[in-house]
Design an enzyme around this catalytic site. Sequence first.
Site, PDB file in Angstrom:
ATOM      1  N   SER A 138      33.676  61.472  -2.666  1.00  0.00           N
ATOM      2  CA  SER A 138      34.001  61.732  -1.266  1.00  0.00           C
ATOM      3  C   SER A 138      35.042  62.840  -1.152  1.00  0.00           C
ATOM      4  O   SER A 138      35.924  62.973  -2.001  1.00  0.00           O
ATOM      5  CB  SER A 138      34.537  60.457  -0.614  1.00  0.00           C
ATOM      6  OG  SER A 138      35.103  60.722   0.654  1.00  0.00           O
ATOM      7  N   TYR A 161      32.645  66.071   5.035  1.00  0.00           N
ATOM      8  CA  TYR A 161      32.590  65.753   6.464  1.00  0.00           C
ATOM      9  C   TYR A 161      32.496  67.050   7.274  1.00  0.00           C
ATOM     10  O   TYR A 161      32.619  68.149   6.736  1.00  0.00           O
ATOM     11  CB  TYR A 161      33.834  64.962   6.884  1.00  0.00           C
ATOM     12  CG  TYR A 161      33.906  63.587   6.283  1.00  0.00           C
ATOM     13  CD1 TYR A 161      33.143  62.542   6.786  1.00  0.00           C
ATOM     14  CD2 TYR A 161      34.736  63.334   5.193  1.00  0.00           C
ATOM     15  CE1 TYR A 161      33.209  61.269   6.235  1.00  0.00           C
ATOM     16  CE2 TYR A 161      34.806  62.063   4.630  1.00  0.00           C
ATOM     17  CZ  TYR A 161      34.039  61.039   5.162  1.00  0.00           C
ATOM     18  OH  TYR A 161      34.096  59.791   4.603  1.00  0.00           O
ATOM     19  N   THR A 187      27.988  64.666   5.576  1.00  0.00           N
ATOM     20  CA  THR A 187      27.969  63.457   6.400  1.00  0.00           C
ATOM     21  C   THR A 187      28.021  63.851   7.870  1.00  0.00           C
ATOM     22  O   THR A 187      28.988  64.473   8.320  1.00  0.00           O
ATOM     23  CB  THR A 187      29.158  62.548   6.054  1.00  0.00           C
ATOM     24  OG1 THR A 187      29.002  62.075   4.715  1.00  0.00           O
ATOM     25  CG2 THR A 187      29.232  61.358   7.001  1.00  0.00           C
ATOM     26  N   LYS A 279      23.420  63.633   5.305  1.00  0.00           N
ATOM     27  CA  LYS A 279      23.657  62.190   5.166  1.00  0.00           C
ATOM     28  C   LYS A 279      23.940  61.582   6.533  1.00  0.00           C
ATOM     29  O   LYS A 279      24.934  61.913   7.177  1.00  0.00           O
ATOM     30  CB  LYS A 279      24.828  61.948   4.218  1.00  0.00           C
ATOM     31  CG  LYS A 279      25.112  60.483   3.922  1.00  0.00           C
ATOM     32  CD  LYS A 279      26.243  60.352   2.915  1.00  0.00           C
ATOM     33  CE  LYS A 279      26.523  58.901   2.567  1.00  0.00           C
ATOM     34  NZ  LYS A 279      27.065  58.151   3.729  1.00  0.00           N
ATOM     35  N   HIS A 303      25.924  54.915   7.808  1.00  0.00           N
ATOM     36  CA  HIS A 303      27.343  54.862   7.407  1.00  0.00           C
ATOM     37  C   HIS A 303      27.783  53.432   7.142  1.00  0.00           C
ATOM     38  O   HIS A 303      28.897  53.028   7.502  1.00  0.00           O
ATOM     39  CB  HIS A 303      28.235  55.498   8.478  1.00  0.00           C
ATOM     40  CG  HIS A 303      29.456  56.162   7.911  1.00  0.00           C
ATOM     41  ND1 HIS A 303      29.480  57.488   7.581  1.00  0.00           N
ATOM     42  CD2 HIS A 303      30.690  55.681   7.587  1.00  0.00           C
ATOM     43  CE1 HIS A 303      30.674  57.798   7.102  1.00  0.00           C
ATOM     44  NE2 HIS A 303      31.429  56.714   7.095  1.00  0.00           N
TER      45      HIS A 303
END
Length: 431
Positions: A138, A161, A187, A279, A303
């Site tokens: 991440s 992100y 994401t 994602k 998520h």
Amino acid sequence: MVLNPHKLGVHKLLKHIPLNAMFDAPAKARLAKAVNIADLRLCAKQRAHKMVFDYLDAGADDEISLRRGKDAYSELEMHFHILSGLKPPLDLSTKIFGKDVKLPFFGCPTAGNRMFHWEGETAAAKAAKHHGTLYGLSSLATTGITEIGAITDGPKVFQLYVWKDRELVKDVLAKAKEGGFDALALTVDFTWYGNRERDIRNDFSIPPKYSVAQMVEAIKKPAWTYDFLSHDAYKYECINTEVPADSLAAFVNSQISPEFDWRDAEWLLGEWNGPSAVKGVCRPDDAVRAVETGFTTMWVSNHGARQLETSPATIDILPSIREAVGPDVEIIMDGGVQRGTDICKALALGADSVGVGKPYLYGLAAGGTEGVIKAYDILKVELDRAMGLLGTGTVDDLKKRGPGLIKRRGASARDYPDRYAYERGYGGGVI
């Protein structure tokens, strides 16, 4: 400045007093007895601070999507073939992002792993190397890209992100490329922060606020607490090492870009110029547009049911995504997986590989590297057994024949264990 144990330097003293093994002895004993992911969850609950466990365990709002995501697998029956001539162990190898792996599942990139256990992301990386599967990091990890690269030279995906600051994005992407990451996962379902009400009730913060309630819970969980107090305070190492973990909320609020759109995604793909996943896909039309935009992989995800309440169970929408993008586009699916049979069903219904989040984090919170490896061991054995009994000897065979082997029926109350089932010796799935 508010003083806390780390600012006072308590960790510098405690790291020279190795009491971790003593405090962890009961947790290790529990971990050794765990036989499924539900057991690992209970092990994690017994070791981790309540605030930390609930952060891991929770979903959004009333947690309807969280429950549905798990229950949806119970409505899928496995109509097996007999006399298939197979013997264990089966070949579970496949490709993810074009790279050879020994397992068709992997640990999803998740934020702040050192919150659960001092080993953090390094434990998950070691487990991925041990099992020869993909590792996902991440961008809100508490371990740096370089450190992960030194642990595993296997295939790796870096999760990003939708940040506002393009210079920040360029910097992170450059670090990921230098660190040997093979693929990028953007994401796209985190443009608002989900309403996790357990966190609100627990007054969740990183690090703890040292309120009376927090300290009482810390006393109840000595293994977690000693780990926390005897190691360095953690930071979000992939984005900016000057951003301490306790500034996460402010940082995310300042950097998340709700207005991020398809044109921004095109720019990002141009900067990365490599295998890429979007994602957070839950609709066939979005999947088609993502392919047209240039994403090579569709990552079907909600998520972990932590964002939009009553979003659909990912296993339910997976077949429609596969139909929309055709047979040649790679699809990863995560969500609700608790058993190897769940992974088997996902592969049969259109996924090329499956991400797991909570299962390996339960293992991490229960026992660090040993716990994550055990989570993978459990799922691997269950998947091998399920494929063998189903009559499919390889992942490719399962994917080709899968739609004819998995059939849906209406739900029954008998499918789901009640709250007292574990005490009665119910065999699994007690969540």
